[in-house]
Design a protein around this motif. Sequence first.
Motif, PDB file in Angstrom:
ATOM      1  N   VAL A 182      77.334   6.705  58.817  1.00 51.22           N
ATOM      2  CA  VAL A 182      75.875   6.786  58.952  1.00 51.22           C
ATOM      3  C   VAL A 182      75.196   5.868  57.939  1.00 51.22           C
ATOM      4  CG1 VAL A 182      73.875   8.315  58.681  1.00 51.22           C
ATOM      5  CG2 VAL A 182      75.881   9.103  59.929  1.00 51.22           C
ATOM      6  N   MET A 183      75.680   5.903  56.688  1.00 50.83           N
ATOM      7  CA  MET A 183      75.044   5.097  55.647  1.00 50.83           C
ATOM      8  C   MET A 183      75.213   3.597  55.903  1.00 50.83           C
ATOM      9  SD  MET A 183      73.487   7.234  53.997  1.00 50.83           S
ATOM     10  CE  MET A 183      72.778   6.240  52.711  1.00 50.83           C
ATOM     11  N   VAL A 184      76.385   3.203  56.389  1.00 53.66           N
ATOM     12  CA  VAL A 184      76.593   1.780  56.687  1.00 53.66           C
ATOM     13  C   VAL A 184      75.611   1.329  57.768  1.00 53.66           C
ATOM     14  CG1 VAL A 184      78.181   0.138  57.775  1.00 53.66           C
ATOM     15  CG2 VAL A 184      78.999   1.625  55.950  1.00 53.66           C
ATOM     16  N   VAL A 196      72.749   2.651  58.573  1.00 56.05           N
ATOM     17  CA  VAL A 196      71.358   2.708  58.129  1.00 56.05           C
ATOM     18  C   VAL A 196      71.051   1.598  57.119  1.00 56.05           C
ATOM     19  CG1 VAL A 196      69.674   4.080  56.853  1.00 56.05           C
ATOM     20  CG2 VAL A 196      71.063   5.143  58.607  1.00 56.05           C
TER      21      VAL A 196
END
Lengths: 277, 283
Positions: B98-100, B102
């Motif tokens: 998810v962080m990658v 976003v």
Amino acid sequence: MTYQVTEKLWEKPLIALGRVFLWGSVCFWLVFVLAPVVVTIVSSFTAAEFLTFPPKGFSLRWYFRVMELDWFLTSLQTSLIVATVSTFIATVFAVLAARVLTRHRFRAKGAFEILMLSPLIIPGVVFGFAFFNVVLQFRLEGLSLLNLFVAHSVVTIPLMLRPIWSSMAGTELSLEEAAQSLGATPWTTFWKITFPMILPGIVAGAIIAFTFSFNDITIAIFLVGPETQTLPVQLMSQIEYTPDASPAAITSIIIFFTLILFFIIDRTVGMDVFAQK
Amino acid sequence: MSTGVKRETLIIGAPASLWLVVLLVIPCLFLLFQSLTPLSGTGLSLENYENLVESGTFQKALRRSIIVSVWVTVLTVLAGYPIALVASRASPRVRTLVMVIVIFPFLLSAVVRAYGWTVILGENGVVNDFLIGIGLIAEPLRLIQNTFAIIIGETHVLLPYMVLSLLTVIQRIDRNLEAAAMSLGASPPVIFFKVVVPLTLPGLLTGMLLVFSLSMTAFATPFLLGGPRSPILTVLMYQYAYTLFDWSKATAVAGVLLVLGLGFVILHRFVSRRLMRDAEAGR
């Protein structure tokens, strides 16, 4: 540990619904984030004469085509030169500023910090115009390459300062003191002790500054000249008149290299550097 | 040490200071000065600003800037909240993924994003093709070169800022509070709205301020996706300066943007300090 959960019967479907809603919206927004990137990459492989999505057939023809486009190659070269030089200038200033902020104590330190971060406070487009205004006053608009170096080095100083600052703050002052007490000059101490320790911060900062300069339109749009067009500015004006997939191929190439740089940052200092704003 | 600045500090600190003062601060002050000196008279006056405020073009652009920024703020909250919640509670693998997704767009050029949106929203784009294909519309909708496109594009640009400022507060929540609430008989929805949401308000507020101010002063995406006929303030300034050569109006818009930018930074600092203090005081 277990807790006594007093669940009412009507709450169960509500919780399930909440969970579905949560994951559903996350998936929706992640698709939203990825959509422009994925669509561009996929449509760049089209075999057709015009850009379509989904693409008709598969070919690499547009990648070969862009390698023959003069405007692409010259503006890419300009952008790479501008980004490299401005990043180098900003690195020197950011390392010096980080040193002042971590190792020195003086009265005007708060003002110094605000000054170093001021390029983030002033809207980029206002700086671009203000800089352009001064360039016109001194009739320097012919030196657009130099103007781009200087303007980009100004706005990238705070972007570089943050990772360098935090990696310098994390280093041991005692190591430097030990080196100095053993007779090393400040110069030797910096290159042999400090520099290796802050290198990850410099690498991450340099990548962020480089991509900022390479991607920038907001400031470059005021400063480019007929002979020195940067890639984003040139691409912007070409897209309108290019119905084929060559801009898609160019943007895909940019995305590919951006991904590589992103993963270098992830491996060196982690994604947290982006959290400091 | 308090008697003055040491020589070493001066030598190391001066180059960067001079560089920024000469190349950033003085040009901006000069621009402000120009905006206060009208062509007609001598001396300082607010004439340029008065003319600007009276013009319909400026009023429209200001209104468009505010509408876009409000929408972008609302949309980034709607998108950022669930994403930050999932990213902070999911397994490490999901969290990284998810962080990658976003954060990666942080490094993407505005041209790259704008081109992607043109492929999706353009006249022969993905959305129009789909809607015509299922027979919902006969003629392609105008989804690009208007305010709608700016809102979509800016939401895409500013979403990571919202996710990151929410994530910092969500990660700081003491999970024992939720366990305590649960042991006292509170159900998950109650815990979420009565425990989690109030604790994230500081991050939500600072994130909203940040996104709103960045959206008010953004240029590249509104310029690329909004087109010349729907300018927001920043694009209007560029048009005055670069295509209309109306220097007195351009400098006045720049003055407005400068005050807006500085005002938001001061407000952001004030609010975040205040909220941090309140949070530490346990209120």
